[in-house]
Write a protein that holds these residues in place. Structure first.
Motif, PDB file in Angstrom:
ATOM      1  N   GLN A 514      28.386 -25.405  27.439  1.00 48.84           N
ATOM      2  CA  GLN A 514      29.621 -26.139  27.162  1.00 48.84           C
ATOM      3  C   GLN A 514      30.165 -25.827  25.772  1.00 48.84           C
ATOM      4  O   GLN A 514      31.373 -25.943  25.537  1.00 48.84           O
ATOM      5  N   CYS A 530      24.238 -38.112  27.523  1.00 49.63           N
ATOM      6  CA  CYS A 530      25.331 -37.455  28.269  1.00 49.63           C
ATOM      7  C   CYS A 530      24.917 -37.158  29.697  1.00 49.63           C
ATOM      8  O   CYS A 530      25.710 -37.301  30.626  1.00 49.63           O
ATOM      9  N   GLU A 533      25.001 -40.270  31.741  1.00 47.91           N
ATOM     10  CA  GLU A 533      26.370 -40.602  32.088  1.00 47.91           C
ATOM     11  C   GLU A 533      26.880 -39.690  33.200  1.00 47.91           C
ATOM     12  O   GLU A 533      27.537 -40.142  34.148  1.00 47.91           O
ATOM     13  N   ARG A 534      26.534 -38.404  33.099  1.00 48.94           N
ATOM     14  CA  ARG A 534      26.974 -37.456  34.129  1.00 48.94           C
ATOM     15  C   ARG A 534      26.408 -37.830  35.491  1.00 48.94           C
ATOM     16  O   ARG A 534      27.115 -37.843  36.502  1.00 48.94           O
ATOM     17  N   ILE A 537      28.157 -40.942  36.736  1.00 52.44           N
ATOM     18  CA  ILE A 537      29.509 -40.668  37.220  1.00 52.44           C
ATOM     19  C   ILE A 537      29.471 -39.918  38.548  1.00 52.44           C
ATOM     20  O   ILE A 537      30.253 -40.212  39.461  1.00 52.44           O
ATOM     21  N   LEU A 582      38.135 -45.104  34.614  1.00 58.90           N
ATOM     22  CA  LEU A 582      37.616 -43.907  33.942  1.00 58.90           C
ATOM     23  C   LEU A 582      38.723 -42.872  33.814  1.00 58.90           C
ATOM     24  O   LEU A 582      39.472 -42.624  34.771  1.00 58.90           O
ATOM     25  N   SER A 583      38.789 -42.233  32.655  1.00 55.53           N
ATOM     26  CA  SER A 583      39.774 -41.180  32.419  1.00 55.53           C
ATOM     27  C   SER A 583      39.444 -39.952  33.260  1.00 55.53           C
ATOM     28  O   SER A 583      38.267 -39.596  33.428  1.00 55.53           O
ATOM     29  N   LEU A 585      39.648 -37.047  32.341  1.00 55.92           N
ATOM     30  CA  LEU A 585      38.953 -36.109  31.469  1.00 55.92           C
ATOM     31  C   LEU A 585      37.441 -36.314  31.523  1.00 55.92           C
ATOM     32  O   LEU A 585      36.682 -35.392  31.225  1.00 55.92           O
ATOM     33  N   ARG A 586      36.992 -37.489  31.935  1.00 60.08           N
ATOM     34  CA  ARG A 586      35.568 -37.746  32.034  1.00 60.08           C
ATOM     35  C   ARG A 586      35.005 -37.374  33.400  1.00 60.08           C
ATOM     36  O   ARG A 586      33.910 -36.814  33.495  1.00 60.08           O
ATOM     37  N   PHE A 587      35.743 -37.660  34.469  1.00 59.12           N
ATOM     38  CA  PHE A 587      35.117 -37.452  35.778  1.00 59.12           C
ATOM     39  C   PHE A 587      35.528 -36.167  36.486  1.00 59.12           C
ATOM     40  O   PHE A 587      34.786 -35.679  37.344  1.00 59.12           O
ATOM     41  N   ILE A 590      33.007 -33.264  35.845  1.00 64.96           N
ATOM     42  CA  ILE A 590      31.760 -33.517  36.566  1.00 64.96           C
ATOM     43  C   ILE A 590      31.948 -33.270  38.064  1.00 64.96           C
ATOM     44  O   ILE A 590      31.070 -32.713  38.734  1.00 64.96           O
TER      45      ILE A 590
END
Length: 814
Positions: A514, A530, A533-534, A537, A582-583, A585-587, A590
């Protein structure tokens, strides 16, 4: 009549004993053989015949003579069916015995005549004295006597027929000789028996006496000899053991109770380079002691502890080493007592090598010859064990080639395989002999770097690997630039179990990729957070698809000339029941990595098409709706078919569907993109390149694609008001697109200054082109579907900033 038993009686007793001995001998050799059991019964019947006539001549009275005559009748009535049964088995005519009526038919007449002899008469009506003792006296030819003669003749002739037919049909010389011996011996014996026991007594001739029970012994001996000589399988295993042992490839040694060699086969003699006389009497451990004391000790211990199998390495004379697999089994006598052991030694050198080769293939990668995934666990466990015992440190390094798929796609898999081999070689050259390099699969490798003095020593290895990949690889005459990313974890700082260290090295590898690739990262606790969280999600996205937690919002595009709504862009939003809103950009990233973007993208496409049709049916002006498509979706082999199905099912005119693709996606694999985009264009769908200017497109490559428009990336619009160079760049993009007949959308317009700068593009000296559509928060944020009708009404009023677009147009015209 009361004289001692004379010579004839003595001979009869001897014949009785011989018959019993022959029958018992053959039966004990193999009691399970049906042929042996029938032969025993045959000899027993002959013994009854001889036994009766042993005492009949010296009987004290005629009543006693009748008793011994009845005992002898067991032989001369049952021997014909027993002979026939024996010949059926000997000639392999087992089909004659398959019916349940076969044996009653064979033995029924004999049992009938035995009953007649005991309770009535079969030819003999009395006994007369002679100088040889009592002799049977035959009366007239009664029907019973004639029937017996027919029965006797028929059974004997049937037996001869079976033997002669078998001799003519079999291709085995031994069986031909066997049948001929029995027939050629049987014919004169039967003739003599009939003459002595039937013809002469019936004619009243008493001298010589009846000796039929003695003559039949000649045929019994002939049958016994032919069976023993020509039909070995009915004999004892001991009788055929030498032949079997001689044909065995394994070395076989018979040991006595003291482990001394009694006998051996040829293979054993070749193995130890000794003759049978040299081996006999030697202790088996002494045999090995001459060339290999270690193997001798192992074998002696094995025999003493009554083991079943053993594997030893034995140095043969001449220093040749062979692997021997040894097995033993006890030899018992008839009383079940152990008399010794059979030792079987099998040369297993080639088998061991084959097993070793198979183990190597199972634990090593066939392409790179490195340890594979199945061996990694063992190597990691060993490294961990050494580190725990010695208090040392080691590192786990995960290495992954960057853009390896592109190498396989642009060249071919043969080139890709050569790249992997060279990668394995470079990685191996970067570590020490005590370290391990494994290929996990694909382009992923794992390195175990042991005995680290300091944790920073792992840096040295990682930097050495990065430098090793700075030089391009030369493959099939082509120079290929290959780089890799690495993630590292260390023991004991990052974990004390193999699973933990590998997991954390993998997390560090993902972090390195990344960051931009061609670099390395040590594990840090933030990576684990992280990752949690990944995972959360990703699990939540799976639930969102099932629980209908996703919804769409729509950001409008406006016509630059009229200020009216010119279209909408559908954007996905997620209101998680567990994590809240959730934005994207976050999901979305993923969802891309996990593959969930495919079902999510299909849902977005279907929902957007259905919503646009509802607006049109509600009387709103027909405008296109655009949907973003990810690179993962575009690579799906049936993507075009899926779009066609959705358009058909929702009923939306494909002219009012725009599909947005990123510039990088289309240019990454131009040939594949061209095929997919052509298919979409043929459906009537509009195609737009999103984020234009951020990739590596050239005008020549852009012209090859069947696209309808471009969207200038918001990064160019952000500084267009104050940066003349940015304005020039946007002007060039707009001019190029207009010349190609493409409509242009400026996205990310958030201020009036940016809007005014876009409106003044035609004042620049080299162009008179401006954007066709604008999009941004200056005009409207993304709105819910229910707010779209009001948005249409506002865009047609004098409400700012829509009026600003018309004012710009008016000022430009003045």
């Amino acid at each position: 009549m009361r004289d001692p038993v004379h010579l004839l009686s003595l001979l009869s007793v001897v014949v009785t004993g011989v018959h019993l001995a022959l029958g018992v001998y053959l039966l004990r050799s193999n009691p399970r053989a049906a042929l042996n059991r029938v032969f025993f019964l045959l000899c027993l019947s002959f013994a009854f015949w001889a036994f009766g006539f042993a005492f009949l001549p010296g009987a004290a009275t005629t009543a006693e003579a009748w008793l011994w005559f009845k005992i002898s009748a067991v032989g001369w009535t049952l021997s014909p069916p027993l002979l026939l049964h024996f010949f059926i088995l000997l000639t392999h005519q087992d089909g004659l015995l398959s019916s349940r009526w076969s044996r009653p038919v064979i033995y029924g007449p004999g049992l009938f005549f035995l009953g007649r002899a005991w309770f009535d008469e079969v030819g003999v009506v009395d006994f007369v004295p002679t100088r040889f003792g009592w002799s049977p006296f035959y009366g007239e030819m009664t029907p019973a006597y004639v029937a017996y003669l027919a029965f006797f003749s028929l059974y004997i002739l049937a037996g001869f027929y079976l033997l002669t037919r078998h001799a003519s049909r079999t291709d085995l010389t031994s069986e031909k000789r066997q049948a001929r011996v029995i027939v050629l011996t049987g014919i004169p014996v039967v003739a003599a028996v009939v003459t002595s026991g039937i013809v002469l007594p019936w004619m009243g001739i008493r001298n010589p006496p009846e000796v039929s029970h003695l003559i039949v012994l000649v045929w019994t001996l002939a049958i016994w000899n032919s069976v023993s000589k020509y039909k070995l399988m009915v004999m004892s295993p001991a009788a055929v053991a030498p032949n079997i042992l001689a044909t065995m490839a394994d070395s076989v040694i018979l040991l006595g109770r003291d482990h001394a060699i009694v006998t051996s086969n040829d293979a054993a003699r070749r193995l130890f380079s000794k003759s049978a006389q040299e081996l006999e009497g030697m202790k088996v451990s002494e045999l090995l002691l001459e060339n290999d004391p270690v193997a001798a000790d192992e074998l002696e211990s094995f025999l003493l502890r009554d083991g079943n199998t053993l594997e030893i390495s034995y140095k043969r004379p001449g220093s040749e080493e062979v692997v021997l697999r040894v097995s033993t089994s006890e030899v018992h006598d008839y009383h079940g007592q152990a008399m010794g052991e059979v030792l079987v030694l099998r040369a297993a050198t080639s088998e061991k090598k084959a097993e070793s080769d198979l183990r190597y293939l199972a634990t090593h990668d066939a392409l790179t010859d490195l340890p594979n995934r199945s061996l990694v666990q063992d190597r990691l466990e060993r490294a961990l064990g050494r580190a725990v015992r010695e208090g040392s440190r080691f590192a786990v390094l995960m290495f992954d080639l960057d853009e390896f798929k592109q190498i396989n796609d642009e060249m071919d898999h043969e080139v890709g395989d050569l790249v992997l081999r060279l990668t394995a070689r470079r990685l191996t050259n970067c570590v020490r002999g005590i370290d391990t390099v494994c290929r996990l699969g694909g382009d992923e490798f794992l390195l175990i770097v042991e005995d680290l003095q300091e944790f920073e020593d792992a840096d040295i290895v990682a930097l050495r690997i990065l430098r090793a990949f700075q030089a391009p690889m030369v493959v099939q005459g082509q120079s290929i630039s290959v780089h890799g990313s690495m993630g590292l974890s260390t023991y004991p700082a990052d974990g004390t179990t193999v699973q933990t260290l590998v997991k954390k090295a993998d997390l560090a590898l993902n972090s390195a990729k990344q960051r931009g690739r061609a670099c390395f990262q040590f594990f840090s606790p933030a990576m684990e957070a992280c990752n949690r969280e990944r995972v959360s999600i990703e699990r939540g996205l799976q639930q969102a698809l099932r629980m209908d937690e996703l919804h769409l919002v729509y950001q409008p595009l406006f016509d630059f000339e009229s200020g009216e709504v010119a279209g909408f862009e559908a954007l996905v939003r997620w209101q998680s029941a567990e994590m809240g809103p959730l934005s994207p950009l976050r999901f979305i990233p993923i969802a891309e990595r996990s593959g969930l973007i495919v079902p999510i993208g299909e849902w977005v496409l279907r929902t957007a098409c259905r919503q646009n049709l509802e607006w049109q049916e509600a009387g709103l002006r027909q405008v296109p709706i655009s949907v973003n498509v990810s690179p993962r979706q575009l690579r799906e082999p049936d993507f075009v078919e899926r779009v066609a199905t959705i358009v058909q099912e929702t009923g939306l005119d494909p002219r009012y569907l725009e599909i947005e693709l990123t510039e990088g996606t289309t240019m990454e694999d131009l040939d594949s993109s061209l095929e997919v985009l052509t298919g979409l264009s043929n459906l009537g769908v509009q195609l737009v390149i999103d984020d234009f200017g951020t990739g590596h497109s050239s005008l020549a490559r852009l012209r090859q694609l069947p696209i309808d428009g471009i969207k200038v990336d918001r990064s160019f619009i952000e500084h267009i008001a104050e940066d003349e160079q940015e304005r020039s760049l946007v002007m060039a993009i707009v001019a190029m697109a207009s010349n190609l007949g493409l409509h242009v959308v400026a996205e990310g317009v958030e201020t009036l200054d940016q809007l005014q700068a876009l409106g003044k593009l035609d004042e620049m000296p080299v162009s008179a082109y401006r954007c066709d559509r604008v999009q941004g928060f200056l005009f409207s944020p993304p709105v819910a579907a229910t707010e779209v009708p009001a948005l249409f009404a506002r865009s047609e009023s004098d409400f700012e900033p829509f009026r600003s677009i018309r004012r710009l147009l008016k000022d430009t015209a003045a």
